[in-house]
Enzyme design. Structure first.
Site, PDB file in Angstrom:
ATOM      1  N   PHE A 210     -47.522  26.303  43.846  1.00  0.00           N
ATOM      2  CA  PHE A 210     -48.357  27.068  44.770  1.00  0.00           C
ATOM      3  C   PHE A 210     -48.124  26.496  46.182  1.00  0.00           C
ATOM      4  N   ASN A 211     -49.113  25.997  46.895  1.00  0.00           N
ATOM      5  CA  ASN A 211     -48.849  25.596  48.297  1.00  0.00           C
ATOM      6  C   ASN A 211     -48.854  24.080  48.446  1.00  0.00           C
TER       7      ASN A 211
ATOM      8  N   PHE B  90     -34.274  20.466  43.173  1.00  0.00           N
ATOM      9  CA  PHE B  90     -35.071  20.877  44.343  1.00  0.00           C
ATOM     10  C   PHE B  90     -34.213  21.580  45.400  1.00  0.00           C
TER      11      PHE B  90
ATOM     12  N   LEU C  17     -48.872  26.979  57.251  1.00  0.00           N
ATOM     13  CA  LEU C  17     -50.138  26.628  57.894  1.00  0.00           C
ATOM     14  C   LEU C  17     -50.322  25.121  58.076  1.00  0.00           C
TER      15      LEU C  17
ATOM     16  N   TYR D  58     -36.165  35.521  49.587  1.00  0.00           N
ATOM     17  CA  TYR D  58     -36.411  34.178  49.031  1.00  0.00           C
ATOM     18  C   TYR D  58     -36.988  34.308  47.620  1.00  0.00           C
TER      19      TYR D  58
ATOM     20  N   GLY E 142     -46.569  40.852  54.976  1.00  0.00           N
ATOM     21  CA  GLY E 142     -46.108  40.230  53.730  1.00  0.00           C
ATOM     22  C   GLY E 142     -47.114  39.277  53.113  1.00  0.00           C
TER      23      GLY E 142
ATOM     24  N   ARG F   1     -50.363  38.557  59.210  1.00  0.00           N
ATOM     25  CA  ARG F   1     -48.902  38.411  59.147  1.00  0.00           C
ATOM     26  C   ARG F   1     -48.382  39.363  58.073  1.00  0.00           C
TER      27      ARG F   1
ATOM     28  N   LYS G 260     -35.918  27.622  51.781  1.00  0.00           N
ATOM     29  CA  LYS G 260     -37.275  28.030  51.388  1.00  0.00           C
ATOM     30  C   LYS G 260     -38.065  28.799  52.442  1.00  0.00           C
TER      31      LYS G 260
ATOM     32  N   LYS H   4     -35.506  33.146  43.719  1.00  0.00           N
ATOM     33  CA  LYS H   4     -36.208  32.309  42.720  1.00  0.00           C
ATOM     34  C   LYS H   4     -36.311  33.070  41.397  1.00  0.00           C
TER      35      LYS H   4
ATOM     36  N   ASP I 204     -23.001  18.823  48.540  1.00  0.00           N
ATOM     37  CA  ASP I 204     -23.552  20.180  48.468  1.00  0.00           C
ATOM     38  C   ASP I 204     -23.507  20.675  47.023  1.00  0.00           C
TER      39      ASP I 204
ATOM     40  N   SER J 117     -41.409  29.073  42.339  1.00  0.00           N
ATOM     41  CA  SER J 117     -42.432  29.276  43.365  1.00  0.00           C
ATOM     42  C   SER J 117     -43.394  30.380  42.989  1.00  0.00           C
TER      43      SER J 117
HETATM   44  P1  NAD Z   1     -37.036  20.828  51.671  1.00  0.00           P
HETATM   45  O1  NAD Z   1     -36.260  21.753  52.528  1.00  0.00           O
HETATM   46  O2  NAD Z   1     -37.825  19.752  52.305  1.00  0.00           O
HETATM   47  O3  NAD Z   1     -36.080  20.176  50.571  1.00  0.00           O
HETATM   48  C1  NAD Z   1     -34.925  20.818  50.083  1.00  0.00           C
HETATM   49  C2  NAD Z   1     -33.798  19.799  50.108  1.00  0.00           C
HETATM   50  O4  NAD Z   1     -32.593  20.424  49.623  1.00  0.00           O
HETATM   51  C3  NAD Z   1     -33.494  19.280  51.505  1.00  0.00           C
HETATM   52  O5  NAD Z   1     -33.393  17.873  51.476  1.00  0.00           O
HETATM   53  C4  NAD Z   1     -32.159  19.925  51.850  1.00  0.00           C
HETATM   54  O6  NAD Z   1     -31.387  19.131  52.740  1.00  0.00           O
HETATM   55  C5  NAD Z   1     -31.529  20.045  50.475  1.00  0.00           C
HETATM   56  N1  NAD Z   1     -30.497  21.089  50.384  1.00  0.00           N
HETATM   57  C6  NAD Z   1     -30.549  22.351  50.875  1.00  0.00           C
HETATM   58  N2  NAD Z   1     -29.405  23.004  50.584  1.00  0.00           N
HETATM   59  C7  NAD Z   1     -28.642  22.139  49.885  1.00  0.00           C
HETATM   60  C8  NAD Z   1     -27.345  22.236  49.306  1.00  0.00           C
HETATM   61  N3  NAD Z   1     -26.602  23.353  49.404  1.00  0.00           N
HETATM   62  N4  NAD Z   1     -26.833  21.161  48.662  1.00  0.00           N
HETATM   63  C9  NAD Z   1     -27.560  20.013  48.562  1.00  0.00           C
HETATM   64  N5  NAD Z   1     -28.784  19.867  49.106  1.00  0.00           N
HETATM   65  C10 NAD Z   1     -29.317  20.919  49.754  1.00  0.00           C
HETATM   66  O7  NAD Z   1     -37.986  21.748  50.758  1.00  0.00           O
HETATM   67  P2  NAD Z   1     -39.173  21.338  49.782  1.00  0.00           P
HETATM   68  O8  NAD Z   1     -40.437  21.827  50.361  1.00  0.00           O
HETATM   69  O9  NAD Z   1     -39.051  19.916  49.383  1.00  0.00           O
HETATM   70  O10 NAD Z   1     -38.827  22.297  48.560  1.00  0.00           O
HETATM   71  C11 NAD Z   1     -38.060  21.857  47.452  1.00  0.00           C
HETATM   72  C12 NAD Z   1     -37.886  23.032  46.500  1.00  0.00           C
HETATM   73  O11 NAD Z   1     -39.155  23.552  46.130  1.00  0.00           O
HETATM   74  C13 NAD Z   1     -37.096  24.203  47.100  1.00  0.00           C
HETATM   75  O12 NAD Z   1     -36.241  24.717  46.107  1.00  0.00           O
HETATM   76  C14 NAD Z   1     -38.182  25.205  47.441  1.00  0.00           C
HETATM   77  O13 NAD Z   1     -37.701  26.530  47.388  1.00  0.00           O
HETATM   78  C15 NAD Z   1     -39.216  24.951  46.347  1.00  0.00           C
HETATM   79  N6  NAD Z   1     -40.572  25.319  46.749  1.00  0.00           N
HETATM   80  C16 NAD Z   1     -41.129  24.787  47.878  1.00  0.00           C
HETATM   81  C17 NAD Z   1     -42.414  25.178  48.268  1.00  0.00           C
HETATM   82  C18 NAD Z   1     -43.026  24.648  49.530  1.00  0.00           C
HETATM   83  O14 NAD Z   1     -43.973  25.273  50.023  1.00  0.00           O
HETATM   84  N7  NAD Z   1     -42.598  23.524  50.060  1.00  0.00           N
HETATM   85  C19 NAD Z   1     -43.140  26.108  47.493  1.00  0.00           C
HETATM   86  C20 NAD Z   1     -42.546  26.597  46.335  1.00  0.00           C
HETATM   87  C21 NAD Z   1     -41.273  26.206  45.966  1.00  0.00           C
HETATM   88  N1  UFG Z   2     -51.376  31.085  58.078  1.00  0.00           N
HETATM   89  C1  UFG Z   2     -52.025  31.194  59.291  1.00  0.00           C
HETATM   90  N2  UFG Z   2     -51.396  30.684  60.384  1.00  0.00           N
HETATM   91  C2  UFG Z   2     -50.173  30.082  60.343  1.00  0.00           C
HETATM   92  C3  UFG Z   2     -49.514  29.994  59.094  1.00  0.00           C
HETATM   93  C4  UFG Z   2     -50.139  30.516  57.983  1.00  0.00           C
HETATM   94  O1  UFG Z   2     -53.125  31.720  59.370  1.00  0.00           O
HETATM   95  O2  UFG Z   2     -49.657  29.644  61.387  1.00  0.00           O
HETATM   96  C5  UFG Z   2     -52.070  31.566  56.864  1.00  0.00           C
HETATM   97  C6  UFG Z   2     -51.316  32.617  56.071  1.00  0.00           C
HETATM   98  O3  UFG Z   2     -51.614  33.917  56.543  1.00  0.00           O
HETATM   99  C7  UFG Z   2     -51.836  32.345  54.661  1.00  0.00           C
HETATM  100  C8  UFG Z   2     -52.081  30.824  54.641  1.00  0.00           C
HETATM  101  O4  UFG Z   2     -52.204  30.452  56.007  1.00  0.00           O
HETATM  102  O5  UFG Z   2     -53.077  32.975  54.468  1.00  0.00           O
HETATM  103  C9  UFG Z   2     -50.942  30.030  54.015  1.00  0.00           C
HETATM  104  O6  UFG Z   2     -49.715  30.402  54.637  1.00  0.00           O
HETATM  105  P1  UFG Z   2     -48.385  29.536  54.447  1.00  0.00           P
HETATM  106  O7  UFG Z   2     -47.338  30.160  55.300  1.00  0.00           O
HETATM  107  O8  UFG Z   2     -48.688  28.103  54.656  1.00  0.00           O
HETATM  108  O9  UFG Z   2     -48.080  29.712  52.899  1.00  0.00           O
HETATM  109  P2  UFG Z   2     -47.816  31.026  52.035  1.00  0.00           P
HETATM  110  O10 UFG Z   2     -48.887  31.079  50.987  1.00  0.00           O
HETATM  111  O11 UFG Z   2     -47.632  32.211  52.864  1.00  0.00           O
HETATM  112  O12 UFG Z   2     -46.398  30.713  51.371  1.00  0.00           O
HETATM  113  C10 UFG Z   2     -46.025  29.419  50.912  1.00  0.00           C
HETATM  114  C11 UFG Z   2     -44.522  29.256  51.078  1.00  0.00           C
HETATM  115  C12 UFG Z   2     -43.826  30.198  50.157  1.00  0.00           C
HETATM  116  C13 UFG Z   2     -44.301  29.953  48.761  1.00  0.00           C
HETATM  117  C14 UFG Z   2     -45.792  30.142  48.685  1.00  0.00           C
HETATM  118  C15 UFG Z   2     -46.306  29.864  47.310  1.00  0.00           C
HETATM  119  O13 UFG Z   2     -44.142  29.529  52.401  1.00  0.00           O
HETATM  120  O14 UFG Z   2     -42.442  29.959  50.206  1.00  0.00           O
HETATM  121  O15 UFG Z   2     -46.423  29.260  49.588  1.00  0.00           O
HETATM  122  O16 UFG Z   2     -45.811  28.666  46.857  1.00  0.00           O
HETATM  123  F1  UFG Z   2     -43.715  30.819  47.935  1.00  0.00           F
END
Ligand code: NAD
Ligand code: UFG
Length: 353
Positions: free
Chosen positions: A187-188, A90, A209, A158, A304, A302, A94, A162, A63, A134
């Site tokens: 981004f996404n 990473f 999504l 969240y 937010g 939704r 999230k 960040k 951890d 993010s």
């Molecule tokens: P993920 O949850 O798949 O990966 C995160 C990893 O961190 C996991 O393997 C989890 O087990 C590990 N982890 C969590 N807490 C921990 C701890 N205390 N100690 C050690 N390991 C720990 O998420 P992801 O989508 O791969 O995202 C990676 C990073 O990118 C995150 O910081 C997330 O906030 C950021 N991010 C993700 C997205 C997205 O949409 N996926 C968008 C923007 C930013």
């Molecule tokens: N959406 C739907 N149906 C769903 C889920 C999402 O219509 O079941 C729509 C949302 O309203 C949005 C789009 O699909 O218009 C994308 O939504 P996501 O939840 O996939 O992604 P967001 O853009 O809301 O947010 C994601 C991550 C955030 C991150 C952000 C930018 O969840 O943590 O992308 O990186 F910060």
């Protein structure tokens, strides 16, 4: 070739980045507590990387908030000579909704965890860091495409965590010479490795999504709810900048190269494609990829959500020489390949590494 600590390396973006780094010849130490991932992901990364990668991936279950676990990771990095060259961070939580319900857990893991990591890095003289930030930082963006100079105005816990870590990194970089830091504002991220062997494996009902559509496509869920059909966009559904996870992984390799080949730096960069796609466009593209229609229903917005979030990716191109190469059809094709081959993700094969 470099030795790199990857926190959260078993997760969605981490596992794809590990593969890209191994293929580029680097040696890795992964520190992950598997809070949201499976050791199986890293086993598959090793298979994909092939025999040339043998001995270049060490995995430590631990951890980031525990100094003893960080010490084990740094010791592993030093076990074959000089210590770690860099860290890609990473590890974190999230899920936006969960962060509203459990803010203290998010501040603990994301902010306090990052603080512990930075303290360990300073103690070991490792001052090169790539941080997973993010686009959520931008909240409701005032201008689209969004440049890095846009106001930081998160709208949920969240996002605040960040923003807090980005501020911590600016403070650390200013405190003493030697730091080379890149905060990458994703981004996404969607899609999967083209092999279909590794991909996104969310716990429970997906919040996002793309994994929701994939699970409808494979028959695990009935229909997609489209959150709002009255947004000020061309078809009324929300628009986002989707980025293929392999492009994102390659962005990390480019950021590492830029940091390790230069002097003190503090980069804050958008990683996106610069292209927006609506929810209905993504559903259509996924239907083309899987070969059948994806049932959906248009529901309430939704809370937010912003109407349109698209990156201005110019700065990353200039600073890193990196840009996305894969399009929405690639994301859907590779995402479907993964979901079809692994309808229940890694769950049926959770084994120790
Ligand atoms: P993920 O949850 O798949 O990966 C995160 C990893 O961190 C996991 O393997 C989890 O087990 C590990 N982890 C969590 N807490 C921990 C701890 N205390 N100690 C050690 N390991 C720990 O998420 P992801 O989508 O791969 O995202 C990676 C990073 O990118 C995150 O910081 C997330 O906030 C950021 N991010 C993700 C997205 C997205 O949409 N996926 C968008 C923007 C930013
Ligand atoms: N959406 C739907 N149906 C769903 C889920 C999402 O219509 O079941 C729509 C949302 O309203 C949005 C789009 O699909 O218009 C994308 O939504 P996501 O939840 O996939 O992604 P967001 O853009 O809301 O947010 C994601 C991550 C955030 C991150 C952000 C930018 O969840 O943590 O992308 O990186 F910060």
């Amino acid at each position: 070739m470099y030795k790199i600590l990857i926190t959260g390396g078993a997760g969605f973006i981490g596992s794809h980045t590990c593969l890209v780094l191994l293929e580029a010849g680097h040696s890795l130490v992964v520190l992950d507590n598997y809070a949201n991932s499976s050791p199986e992901a890293l086993r598959r990364v090793m298979q994909l990387a092939g025999p040339g990668a043998e001995g270049r991936l060490q995995v430590i279950e631990g951890d980031i908030r525990r100094s003893a676990d960080l010490e084990r990771a740094f010791a592993a990095g030093a076990s074959t000579g000089a210590g770690l060259d860099a860290v890609i961070h990473f590890a974190g939580l999230k899920a936006v909704g969960e962060s509203v319900a459990e803010p203290l857990r998010y501040w603990d893991v994301n902010v306090s965890g990052s603080q512990h990591l930075l303290a360990a890095m300073a103690a070991h003289g490792c001052r090169t860091l790539v941080f997973s930030s993010s686009a959520t930082l931008y909240g409701y963006p005032e201008t689209v495409p969004i440049p890095e100079s846009a106001p930081i105005q998160p709208i949920n816990p969240y996002g605040y965590t960040k923003a807090a870590v980005e501020q911590m990194l600016r403070d650390v970089a200013a405190s003493e010479p030697g730091w080379r830091i890149a905060s990458l504002r994703y981004f996404n991220p969607v899609g999967a490795h083209p092999s279909g062997r590794i991909g996104e494996d969310p716990n429970g009902i997906p919040n996002n999504l793309f994994p929701f559509i994939s699970q409808v496509a494979v028959g695990r869920r009935e229909q997609v709810q489209v959150f709002g059909g009255d947004w000020p966009t061309t078809d009324g559904s929300g628009v986002r900048d989707y980025i293929h996870v392999m492009d994102l992984a390659e962005g990390h390799l480019a950021a590492l190269k830029a940091l390790l080949s230069g002097g003190d730096q503090l980069l804050q960069l958008n990683l996106g494609s610069g292209q927006g796609h609506s929810v209905l466009e993504v559903i259509e593209a996924f239907a083309r990829a899987c070969g059948h229609a994806i049932p959906y229903v248009i529901t309430q917005r939704r809370s937010g959500d912003a109407a349109i979030t698209v990156a201005d990716p110019t700065e990353a191109k200039q600073q890193l020489g990196w840009q996305t190469r894969r399009n929405l059809d690639d994301m859907c094709k590779d995402g479907w390949h993964w979901q079809h081959a692994n309808p229940n993700g890694y769950t049926s094969v959770r084994t120790s590494y």
